[in-house]
Enzyme design. Structure first.
Site, mmCIF file in Angstrom:
data_model
loop_
_atom_site.group_PDB
_atom_site.id
_atom_site.type_symbol
_atom_site.label_atom_id
_atom_site.label_comp_id
_atom_site.label_asym_id
_atom_site.label_seq_id
_atom_site.Cartn_x
_atom_site.Cartn_y
_atom_site.Cartn_z
ATOM 1 N N ALA A 193 -30.187 77.746 -8.673
ATOM 2 C CA ALA A 193 -30.635 76.586 -9.080
ATOM 3 C C ALA A 193 -30.479 75.575 -7.805
ATOM 4 O O ALA A 193 -29.938 74.351 -8.132
ATOM 5 C CB ALA A 193 -29.846 75.941 -10.165
ATOM 6 N N GLY A 194 -30.958 75.887 -6.645
ATOM 7 C CA GLY A 194 -31.129 75.041 -5.647
ATOM 8 C C GLY A 194 -32.754 74.562 -5.597
ATOM 9 O O GLY A 194 -33.058 74.378 -6.813
ATOM 10 N N GLY A 195 -33.160 73.796 -4.696
ATOM 11 C CA GLY A 195 -34.510 73.114 -4.754
ATOM 12 C C GLY A 195 -35.604 74.181 -5.417
ATOM 13 O O GLY A 195 -36.428 73.747 -6.277
ATOM 14 N N PHE A 205 -39.631 65.524 14.240
ATOM 15 C CA PHE A 205 -38.882 67.003 14.404
ATOM 16 C C PHE A 205 -39.378 67.729 15.465
ATOM 17 O O PHE A 205 -40.375 67.677 15.728
ATOM 18 C CB PHE A 205 -38.916 67.306 12.902
ATOM 19 C CG PHE A 205 -37.412 67.347 12.308
ATOM 20 C CD1 PHE A 205 -36.916 65.890 11.866
ATOM 21 C CD2 PHE A 205 -36.661 68.173 12.146
ATOM 22 C CE1 PHE A 205 -35.678 65.895 11.247
ATOM 23 C CE2 PHE A 205 -35.232 68.193 11.776
ATOM 24 C CZ PHE A 205 -34.723 67.103 11.333
ATOM 25 N N GLN A 250 -32.303 82.494 12.184
ATOM 26 C CA GLN A 250 -32.361 80.998 13.030
ATOM 27 C C GLN A 250 -30.731 80.763 13.423
ATOM 28 O O GLN A 250 -30.086 80.444 12.586
ATOM 29 C CB GLN A 250 -32.804 79.756 12.380
ATOM 30 C CG GLN A 250 -32.888 78.639 13.038
ATOM 31 C CD GLN A 250 -34.131 77.688 12.528
ATOM 32 O OE1 GLN A 250 -33.821 77.069 11.507
ATOM 33 N NE2 GLN A 250 -35.277 77.780 13.062
ATOM 34 N N HIS A 273 -29.110 77.562 14.530
ATOM 35 C CA HIS A 273 -29.404 75.946 14.606
ATOM 36 C C HIS A 273 -28.636 75.547 15.937
ATOM 37 O O HIS A 273 -27.649 75.993 16.209
ATOM 38 C CB HIS A 273 -28.868 75.108 13.630
ATOM 39 C CG HIS A 273 -29.405 73.752 13.476
ATOM 40 N ND1 HIS A 273 -29.017 72.954 14.480
ATOM 41 C CD2 HIS A 273 -30.389 73.447 12.605
ATOM 42 C CE1 HIS A 273 -29.750 71.673 14.077
ATOM 43 N NE2 HIS A 273 -30.525 72.042 13.215
ATOM 44 N N LEU A 312 -23.418 71.685 9.822
ATOM 45 C CA LEU A 312 -24.366 71.343 10.704
ATOM 46 C C LEU A 312 -24.566 69.933 11.067
ATOM 47 O O LEU A 312 -24.152 69.182 10.411
ATOM 48 C CB LEU A 312 -25.667 71.564 9.542
ATOM 49 C CG LEU A 312 -27.014 71.013 9.776
ATOM 50 C CD1 LEU A 312 -27.569 72.199 11.083
ATOM 51 C CD2 LEU A 312 -27.869 71.333 8.598
ATOM 52 N N GLU A 351 -31.262 68.307 13.364
ATOM 53 C CA GLU A 351 -32.130 67.939 14.288
ATOM 54 C C GLU A 351 -32.680 66.306 14.427
ATOM 55 O O GLU A 351 -33.010 65.968 15.243
ATOM 56 C CB GLU A 351 -33.194 68.961 14.122
ATOM 57 C CG GLU A 351 -34.001 68.869 15.128
ATOM 58 C CD GLU A 351 -35.231 70.407 15.007
ATOM 59 O OE1 GLU A 351 -34.757 71.160 14.506
ATOM 60 O OE2 GLU A 351 -36.457 69.941 15.055
ATOM 61 N N ARG A 401 -36.281 75.549 17.441
ATOM 62 C CA ARG A 401 -34.930 75.586 17.519
ATOM 63 C C ARG A 401 -34.543 76.894 18.340
ATOM 64 O O ARG A 401 -33.438 77.255 18.872
ATOM 65 C CB ARG A 401 -34.577 75.739 16.140
ATOM 66 C CG ARG A 401 -34.510 74.474 15.272
ATOM 67 C CD ARG A 401 -33.958 74.459 13.935
ATOM 68 N NE ARG A 401 -34.048 73.149 13.237
ATOM 69 C CZ ARG A 401 -33.859 73.037 11.948
ATOM 70 N NH1 ARG A 401 -33.579 74.113 11.248
ATOM 71 N NH2 ARG A 401 -33.726 71.962 11.715
ATOM 72 N N HIS A 449 -27.896 79.820 11.054
ATOM 73 C CA HIS A 449 -28.308 78.658 9.939
ATOM 74 C C HIS A 449 -29.159 79.080 8.797
ATOM 75 O O HIS A 449 -29.405 78.768 7.714
ATOM 76 C CB HIS A 449 -28.996 77.541 10.843
ATOM 77 C CG HIS A 449 -29.633 76.457 10.315
ATOM 78 N ND1 HIS A 449 -28.642 75.515 9.265
ATOM 79 C CD2 HIS A 449 -30.742 75.867 10.092
ATOM 80 C CE1 HIS A 449 -29.408 74.675 8.742
ATOM 81 N NE2 HIS A 449 -30.365 74.785 9.110
ATOM 82 N N GLU A 466 -35.583 80.326 0.321
ATOM 83 C CA GLU A 466 -34.896 81.192 1.549
ATOM 84 C C GLU A 466 -34.731 82.662 1.274
ATOM 85 O O GLU A 466 -34.891 83.612 2.194
ATOM 86 C CB GLU A 466 -33.391 80.465 1.941
ATOM 87 C CG GLU A 466 -33.109 81.184 3.250
ATOM 88 C CD GLU A 466 -31.822 80.392 3.913
ATOM 89 O OE1 GLU A 466 -31.486 79.145 3.266
ATOM 90 O OE2 GLU A 466 -31.195 81.110 4.767
ATOM 91 N N ARG A 486 -38.130 79.257 12.180
ATOM 92 C CA ARG A 486 -38.658 78.321 11.218
ATOM 93 C C ARG A 486 -38.644 76.847 11.941
ATOM 94 O O ARG A 486 -37.885 76.649 12.675
ATOM 95 C CB ARG A 486 -37.714 78.145 10.098
ATOM 96 C CG ARG A 486 -38.103 76.951 8.945
ATOM 97 C CD ARG A 486 -37.166 77.200 7.735
ATOM 98 N NE ARG A 486 -35.885 77.011 7.948
ATOM 99 C CZ ARG A 486 -35.490 75.631 8.265
ATOM 100 N NH1 ARG A 486 -35.899 74.464 8.475
ATOM 101 N NH2 ARG A 486 -33.812 75.488 8.523
ATOM 102 N N SER A 520 -38.313 74.026 5.603
ATOM 103 C CA SER A 520 -37.678 74.798 4.648
ATOM 104 C C SER A 520 -37.450 73.939 3.230
ATOM 105 O O SER A 520 -37.846 74.615 2.364
ATOM 106 C CB SER A 520 -36.282 75.191 4.976
ATOM 107 O OG SER A 520 -35.509 74.162 5.091
ATOM 108 N N LEU A 521 -37.443 72.787 3.328
ATOM 109 C CA LEU A 521 -37.392 71.795 2.089
ATOM 110 C C LEU A 521 -38.917 72.000 1.666
ATOM 111 O O LEU A 521 -38.921 71.847 0.292
ATOM 112 C CB LEU A 521 -37.057 70.375 2.321
ATOM 113 C CG LEU A 521 -35.423 70.285 2.535
ATOM 114 C CD1 LEU A 521 -35.060 68.836 2.601
ATOM 115 C CD2 LEU A 521 -34.548 70.989 1.544
#
Lengths: 231, 587
Positions: free
Chosen positions: B15-17, B119, B240, B242, B252, B255, B286, B353, B387, B398, B403-404
């Site tokens: 139940a993440g994004g 970014f 990745q 970071h 974290l 960036e 990155r 990351h 992910e 990435r 990612s979002l």
């Protein structure tokens, strides 16, 4: 470092007890959560919630030497020994430091925690000025850790009737949003002797919030809105 | 032992994004959906995303999705599938506006539009000037997004199974997926959740590394479940690092700090990124920046008494910008690095990351695997997004804030695909007789285990081994040795012993079950990395420093049985536009 930790496993314990731990910490164990993870590596039965370990997920709220806080953002260096750890007060204990948060989330859900806007959405974003957006600062950042609500005597007395500081802060977050159209309905929803007005500005919530938010202030603003619409 | 069974149209694990965006689509379509999560939904790791969500809104600088697509393909070091990348970039604006309509509290520009910041890897005109593409809510974009999605799901009456852990995937003889077994953490009860569609949105597995930005819950559960059920894992060598995790802690530092104008310094006070990426400097990819930091440290230009970190300077941005745009970073720096970035730079090191690889899918979120006729046959009833999936839009590296975007675009797409698929096959298939055998065997083993090592010990060895043998730079002998060592760790993981036998909220048991999944991910990573004899994106081989498109422009597929590797071609053909052919990647 010495700890005294509340233990209760309903599967085997008749009643709760405090267990002492004396544990050598590594220099990298800077936060209370690091220490708890180290204790758990020796005694895997110690139960607690934890996830992000950086103070944004709200999992590891507990009562630390008498004050509610997040284990992951509480430095061990400043803690009086033995560090006394208990589950958040005012909620039923499931096991050890894990409480049943059903009542807390029920109150959160009761304020309709979502934007209500019945206009057909535009092709692009709804516009909102930086000043309007700034009204949400101090409210939207809540992580629902329950440190505030479970530090509130009014919530201890009436957890089923009083929304509590976390829920009310979110009620304010939507009342304050220039995009929301349900202010009247939201205020109606809080207009009773308990839901909002059980707040007596004791301000434990402000003291407890690990994110530096001020629910009492938001509650005051909701009360102002109530007054304004009656005159 | 009789196990309780429940039936749903769809079961979503995570139940993440990604999981919640998909759940919203299904709930609003009136389907009966169960969303399982190890933690209360707003505690999922999406909450920790900081800098933004990429979309070519063009609110600050001129922009369009095609430039975003180019940047993403280049950022992926040409390993990304260009059809999926086109799909994602074309939908970006729409899904971001949708989030705004849901109530997400984006920061605003003076004209009332969504605030955007630059970014890394973002350009105008296919590699020209820096673009400003990341839509942000201060430096708490993930938090704002996750809470908004939860709120919207509350409105849609989505049924959550909170503090439930998925244990194993259920497949029948035809290989179709029919649901999962899962455990309610509070009671220890195991249940079969039968579904016409099973969607994995279980997030990353960054906890295979010792120094990681990831939450404790990021243990690759979806990958472990898939691997055990015979589904291959794709491109697992690509992790990745970071560039800016807090030195010694791993938390974290977004960036967004460099997007807002911060930059990195070595011990001589030199802005060293201009040597490694003369054009983009601190806003290069990155992978490029992380390698630069690692080189600086290797060559003795690190900071501190052990010369083992670099400094991220942002005080020149001023207190106002820091307090308004980077308040969370300031909070983290003060708490975890004991420096106030308004006055002092933040000590940072490259930190594990993000997992670019995962469960292979197409851009509809359907899981695809070689079966009879080709490398990408749809596994009926099985979907993966976010992910844990490899769609693959990130390829070998990435870009920040993609990612979002990935989780929202593909969460929604998978939801839509499930709705369509259920129209065509509206019935539950019968469950096989051995539906929960694997799960029960794992639990029985754990229950009866005597004389095994502790989960904490094995976990520590695993993380240490991955860190030492499979980091920013990779060496043939270390990888070879790493494969052996991780193999041993996996054997130990299969024999861990827990002392706690309680049924009630037994976190020792949960951690042991998570370790099974971490071990699968670690093995897949090490084996895949050892085999790829080239350097591409985040996979940097000391002995093969160049990218080798002739031999290695292909996706890795790792199969658990026999630790076998196979490969499949990169999808270089986009949906409608011309392909971006591989060329040297310079920033």
């Amino acid at each position: 470092m010495r700890f005294s930790i509340y233990r209760y496993d309903p599967d085997k314990d008749d009643k709760p007890y405090m267990q002492d731990y004396d544990i050598a910490l590594e220099p990298s164990d800077r936060m209370l959560l690091d220490a708890l993870v180290r204790i758990k590596s020796v005694d895997d039965s110690l139960s607690l919630r934890r996830s992000c370990r950086e103070g944004v997920c709200g999992s590891d709220a507990m009562n630390i030497n008498g004050r509610n806080g997040l284990a992951c953002t509480t430095p061990v260096s400043g803690l009086r020994e033995p560090v006394e750890l208990r589950p958040l007060p005012g909620l039923p204990v499931i096991r050890d430091l894990i409480v049943d948060m059903t009542q807390f989330f029920k109150q959160y859900h009761s304020i309709k925690p979502y934007l209500i806007n019945n206009d057909p959405p535009p092709e692009t974003e709804r516009l909102q000025s930086p000043a309007e957006r700034a009204e949400l600062d101090g409210a939207y950042e809540c992580i629902l850790c329950a440190c505030c609500t479970t530090a509130c005597p009014s919530f201890w007395w009436n957890p089923d009737k009083f929304v509590g500081p976390a829920g009310l802060l979110q009620a304010y977050r939507f009342l304050a949003d220039s995009r929301d159209q349900a202010s009247a309905e939201r205020l109606d929803n809080l207009e009773d002797p308990y839901r909002l007005f059980r707040c007596h500005s004791i301000m434990n919530c402000v003291d407890a919030c690990p994110k530096g938010l001020n629910p009492t202030n938001a509650i005051g603003k909701i009360k102002d809105m109530m007054v304004k619409r009656t005159v | 032992m009789a196990i309780a069974r429940r039936k749903f149209d769809a079961v979503i694990v995570g139940a993440g994004g990604a999981g919640m965006r998909a759940a919203l689509q299904l709930s609003e379509a009136g389907l009966k959906v169960a969303v399982l999560s190890k933690v209360f939904p707003t505690r999922s790791h999406t909450v920790a995303a900081q800098g933004g969500i990429a979309a070519a809104l063009g609110n600050v600088t001129e922009d369009n999705w095609h430039w975003h697509m180019y940047d993403t393909v280049k950022g992926s070091d040409y390993l990304g599938d260009q059809d999926a990348i086109e799909f994602m970039c074309r939908q970006a604006n729409e899904v971001v506006y949708e989030l705004e309509h849901f109530g997400m509290p984006f920061d605003r520009l003076e004209n009332g539009k969504i605030y955007q910041r630059p970014f890394g890897g973002q350009s105008q005109n296919f590699g020209g000037a820096q673009a400003t593409r990341s839509c942000a809510a201060a430096d708490r974009t993930g938090h704002a997004m996750l809470h908004t999605l939860y709120q919207r799901n509350v409105r849609a009456n989505t049924q959550f199974f909170i503090e439930w852990m998925g244990l194993d995937l259920i497949r029948d003889e035809q290989g179709d997926v029919l649901g999962v077994t899962a455990m309610e953490m509070e009671t220890g009860e195991v249940m079969v959740l039968q579904a016409k569609a099973t969607l994995f949105a279980t997030g990353g597995a960054g906890r295979i590394f010792q120094a990681s930005t990831n939450a404790f819950i990021n243990t690759g559960d979806g990958l472990g479940m898939s691997a055990r059920a015979g589904i291959p894992l794709e491109d697992m060598e690509f992790w990745q690092f970071h560039p800016t995790g807090v030195y010694g802690v791993g938390v974290l530092i977004s960036e967004a700090v460099r997007g807002e104008g911060g930059y990195l310094l070595n011990k001589d006070g030199e802005r060293f990124m201009q040597r490694y990426a003369p054009h983009a400097k601190d806003l290069a990819g990155r992978d490029v920046v992380s390698r630069a930091l690692t080189m600086e440290i290797k060559e003795g230009r690190g900071c501190g008494k052990d010369a083992d970190h670099l400094l991220l300077k942002l005080d020149h941005l001023g207190a106002d910008v820091i307090n308004m745009r980077l308040p969370g970073i300031r909070e983290i720096a003060i708490k975890f690095a004991q420096v106030d970035p308004i006055n002092e730079p933040i000590p940072v090191v490259p930190t594990a990351h993000y997992m670019m690889g995962g469960i292979p899918t197409n851009f509809h979120g359907q899981v695809v695997a070689p079966y009879k006729t080709g490398p990408e046959e749809v596994v009926r009833g099985f979907y993966a997004v976010g992910e844990c999936a490899c769609v693959s839009v990130h390829g070998a590296n990435r870009l920040g804030t993609n990612s979002l975007l990935d989780i929202i675009v593909f969460g929604r797409a998978a939801g839509n695909q499930i709705i369509e698929d259920l129209k065509k096959s509206p019935h539950h298939k019968p469950l096989p007789a051995d539906v929960a055998d694997r799960t029960l065997a794992r639990l029985a083993r754990l229950e009866g285990q005597k004389g095994g090592e502790s989960v904490a010990q094995v976990g520590a060895t695993l993380r240490k081994t991955m860190q030492a043998h499979c980091g920013v730079f990779r060496f043939a002998d270390m990888l070879k040795e790493g494969v052996t060592k991780i193999g041993e760790v996996a054997e130990q993981a299969a024999q861990t012993e827990i002392k706690d036998k309680s049924k009630v909220f037994n976190t020792a048991r949960i951690e042991a079950l998570e370790l099974d999944n971490l071990a699968e991910v670690a093995l897949a990573t090490m084996v895949s990395a050892e085999a790829r004899n080239e350097s591409r994106g985040a996979h940097a081989r000391d002995d093969f420093p160049e990218r080798d498109d002739e031999k290695w422009l292909k996706h890795t597929l790792y199969f658990r049985t026999g630790r076998r590797l196979d490969y499949k071609p990169v999808r270089l053909k986009p949906m409608t536009v011309e392909s971006f052919p591989p060329k040297p990647r310079v920033y």
